[in-house]
Scaffold this active site. Sequence first.
Site, PDB file in Angstrom:
ATOM      1  N   PRO A 141      40.416  45.551  61.444  1.00 36.57           N
ATOM      2  CA  PRO A 141      40.574  45.826  59.953  1.00 36.57           C
ATOM      3  C   PRO A 141      42.091  46.081  59.689  1.00 36.57           C
ATOM      4  O   PRO A 141      42.161  47.119  59.012  1.00 36.57           O
ATOM      5  CB  PRO A 141      39.526  46.612  59.555  1.00 36.57           C
ATOM      6  CG  PRO A 141      39.503  47.595  60.650  1.00 36.57           C
ATOM      7  CD  PRO A 141      39.780  46.689  62.110  1.00 36.57           C
ATOM      8  N   CYS A 142      42.991  45.594  59.641  1.00 46.00           N
ATOM      9  CA  CYS A 142      44.635  45.961  59.237  1.00 46.00           C
ATOM     10  C   CYS A 142      44.470  45.625  57.761  1.00 46.00           C
ATOM     11  O   CYS A 142      45.373  46.504  57.211  1.00 46.00           O
ATOM     12  CB  CYS A 142      45.611  45.167  59.886  1.00 46.00           C
ATOM     13  SG  CYS A 142      45.238  43.261  59.585  1.00 46.00           S
TER      14      CYS A 142
END
Length: 176
Positions: A141-142
Site C-alpha cells: 500500500p504505497c
Amino acid sequence: MTTQLTHYVDEMNSPLGTLTVVATEKGVCHIHFGELTKCMASLKAWLKKQGRKGEVIRCKDTLQPICKQLEDYFSGERSTFDIPLDLCGTEFQKKVWNTLKEIEYGETKSYKEIAQKIGAPKAVRAIGGANNQNPIPIIIPCHRVIGSNGSMVGYGGGLDKKEILLSLEGAIEKIS
C-alpha cells in the site's frame, strides 16, 4: 542474474479502471494500471529490467485468487491481503515495501516516518523513489504514504487513484 519463469497475466475491472495483474508460481509480481494491450510493452521492459525471461501467458484461472482478493478489497470486504508475493527489487526497496505492508488499512504515514522506521531518517527521497518503483501497488500500500504536512504527494498511478484508494479506506474524506 536471469530468472526463467512463466508470467501469468490477466485484467480485472476496478474503481481505478482496468488493472493488469501479473503473477508467477511464486506469487503476484506486478500490478499495472491499464489494459493489457496498452501495458504489454512496459510490462516486457519491466521483466527485462528485472532479469526475468520466460513466457507471458494470459490465464484467468491462475490469477483468480489474486483478483478475488482485490475485488473484495474494492468492495470493502477485505482490509488485508494474504496472497504470496514474488517481489523484484533491490534490498533497500524490499525493506521499504515490507515496511509499507505494516501500515494499517485506513491509516497513513509520511515518507519521513517510513525513513525513521527503517532506520534511515535522512533517506526520505529514497523512500519516495522506492515507493515510485513499487511493482505491486494496492497490495503493497504505497498509496498510504503522504507528505509530512498531510498533502497528497507522488503516486505512480496518479494522485486521483491515490485519493480514491485512501477514500475507499476511510483515511480521507470521500471525494465528490
